[in-house]
Design an enzyme around this catalytic site. Structure first.
Site, mmCIF file in Angstrom:
data_model
loop_
_atom_site.group_PDB
_atom_site.id
_atom_site.type_symbol
_atom_site.label_atom_id
_atom_site.label_comp_id
_atom_site.label_asym_id
_atom_site.label_seq_id
_atom_site.Cartn_x
_atom_site.Cartn_y
_atom_site.Cartn_z
ATOM 1 N N GLY A 28 20.550 8.865 -34.232
ATOM 2 C CA GLY A 28 20.079 9.706 -33.132
ATOM 3 C C GLY A 28 20.686 9.326 -31.802
ATOM 4 N N ALA A 29 21.081 8.062 -31.654
ATOM 5 C CA ALA A 29 21.698 7.631 -30.402
ATOM 6 C C ALA A 29 23.040 8.322 -30.179
ATOM 7 C CB ALA A 29 21.873 6.114 -30.398
ATOM 8 N N GLY A 32 0.810 -1.211 0.000
ATOM 9 C CA GLY A 32 0.000 0.000 0.000
ATOM 10 C C GLY A 32 0.842 1.259 0.000
ATOM 11 N N GLY A 33 0.467 2.190 0.878
ATOM 12 C CA GLY A 33 1.179 3.467 0.957
ATOM 13 C C GLY A 33 2.637 3.314 1.316
#
Length: 495
Positions: free
Chosen positions: A391-392, A165-166
């Site tokens: 692009g790398a 949970g939290g």
């Protein structure tokens, strides 16, 4: 007499706390675990622990909860001050109540005021249901501080039991999460809730164990086989961040000339390159099991901590995919926030092609790398080991987006795409033999790093065995680097 009576009461209280500590130790030992206080003692330098608010207590069904399930204080690791909280699973399952949350929040404020790392030893079942929304408010107070102090002080979470949970969101907001194999889990909803809601039976380890989070979700940055090893890794991490001016051990003399295979498609171990450059035995890899096509971690170079990003040719040929993009960007941003210089060891054929990657948002994820490097103002150096395509090449700390120095090894390649791909497009109508000839021609005329050096995209082509010496010299030149930043609230990273 009043003073004597008060002292006697104090001593009785301390004796009661010590007696309860022994009971807690026995409970934890039966589970093969350590008590909250033993964990603190194992983590910190001997006799360096100072505890605060140990009399702050909560209550549950008219029972007083001593310490309210968490101890907090200050100690040292290799002489460096740290703030530590350690949750106590023997007190109401380590659940977080109002006082529990107040103690952690107070410690977080103290860590920020002291400008020291915060370490959380987490062993909690989540919010204390009996306290209802007060417990949820407590989590909110902690989350707010996790965010407020992000980039201000390093925050480390060590998961030492089942956290649900939290209890998992605060660790997720910290810089590094370390989990212990087979004894720690993290999940939003546990196996019982999953079965009740979906009818699917699943083991806790498969749902939120250390291996799953280290290799699949990426929520765990480090894992350990025991609590002892976990604390050793935290100590090494803290120690690496502290500058060292003595006992510097250079790597054993290993020639890198023959490291790369003769055939450019064959893989090699990038870890060997790293260990041959950095100070001896100083590398600590982060996210080792996640997105293994990219290596990130901390090391020392001539005594100073640096962050390392390196492609891993042994996995997916070192291509960059969705997970590698996230792994890289977050690591770079941590290094920049805490003034750790960055070294990129590049051998990349590009971003991972394919329908699944495109549909899952590779463009958005890949843009995170560009954003992180362009935003980072710390010293940044790239060494192209074998290839840097498309692009790398731009994304992985090229001069265009702010690299201070870019070096390359002889014979490395820098181009819009690999020779194979270029030949397939440019000479698609020719025979296979002609394509191979054209491919070699393209490699020599356009891809060789000499051409990038002629255009000042590479500062120098260096001998592999001179890499360490060149890096030490280069980082020393820019260690006081200052870059003006445009005044703005913040940019909008492609999250």
């Amino acid at each position: 007499m009043h003073g004597k009576h008060a002292l006697e009461n104090y001593q009785k209280q301390m004796e009661q706390i010590q007696a309860e500590e022994e009971i807690k130790k026995d409970k934890q030992r039966h589970k093969g675990k350590y008590s909250a206080r033993e964990r603190v003692e194992m983590l910190l330098d001997p006799d360096s622990w100072t505890e605060f608010q140990q009399f702050a207590s909560g209550s549950l069904s008219d029972k007083t909860l001593v310490n309210d399930g968490v101890i907090i204080g200050v100690g040292t690791i290799d002489g460096r001050k740290v703030c530590v909280f350690s949750q106590d699973f023997t007190v109401a399952g380590g659940s977080l109540g109002e006082i529990h949350a107040k103690k952690i929040s107070w410690l977080m404020d103290l860590a920020a005021d002291m400008n020291v790392p915060l370490i959380g030893l987490n062993d909690s079942g989540g919010a204390r249901i009996q306290e209802g929304i007060s417990a949820l408010e407590g989590y909110g107070q902690i989350f707010e501080r996790n965010v407020k102090y992000s980039g201000v002080i390093p925050q480390i979470s060590v998961i030492l039991g089942p956290c649900a949970g939290g209890a998992v969101y605060s660790p997720a907001l910290t810089d590094f999460v370390l989990m212990v194999e087979k004894s720690s889990q993290m999940f939003i909803t546990g196996p019982k809730v999953v079965k009740a809601m979906s009818g699917v039976a699943i083991e806790a380890e498969a749902l939120g164990g250390a291996y799953m989070h280290a290799s699949q979700s990426g929520n765990a940055h480090l894992t350990a086989i025991s609590e002892e090893e976990a604390f050793k890794k935290v100590r090494k991490l803290i120690a690496l961040w502290t500058p060292q001016t003595h006992h510097i051990k250079a790597p054993q003399k290993t020639s890198l000339i023959n490291l790369l295979p003769a055939h450019h498609k064959k893989s090699y171990d990038m870890h060997t390159v790293i260990s041959s450059i950095i100070d001896e035995d100083s590398f600590l890899e982060i996210h080792e099991k996640f997105a293994r096509n990219l290596i990130v971690g901390f090391a020392r170079l001539n005594g100073r901590c640096i962050g390392i990003v390196a492609n891993n040719p042994k996995v997916m040929a070192g291509c960059i995919d969705l997970d590698a993009s996230d792994k890289c960007a977050r690591f770079i941003r941590f290094c920049d926030a805490f003034e750790h210089p960055i070294l990129v060891l590049e051998d990349v054929s590009g971003f991972m092609p394919g329908l699944q990657q495109e549909q899952a948002g590779l463009i958005r994820h890949g843009a995170k790398i560009i954003y992180a490097f362009a935003e980072a103002s710390v010293p940044k150096i790239t060494v192209i080991i074998r290839k840097a395509y498309g692009g790398a090449f731009v994304a992985l700390n090229s001069k265009a987006i702010g690299a201070d120095f870019v070096y390359a090894w002889p014979g490395s390649e820098v181009s819009v795409m690999g020779p194979e791909g270029a030949a397939a497009i440019l000479y698609s109508d020719q025979s296979q033999k002609s394509k191979e000839e054209k491919m070699n021609e393209y490699r020599d005329q356009f891809a060789d790093s000499r051409h990038a050096a002629q255009k000042a995209l590479i500062d120098e082509i260096i001998h592999p065995d001179d890499t360490r010496k060149r890096l030490i010299m280069s980082f020393s030149l820019i260690q006081s680097k200052k870059r003006s930043i445009l005044k703005k609230k913040h940019g909008n990273m492609p999250l």
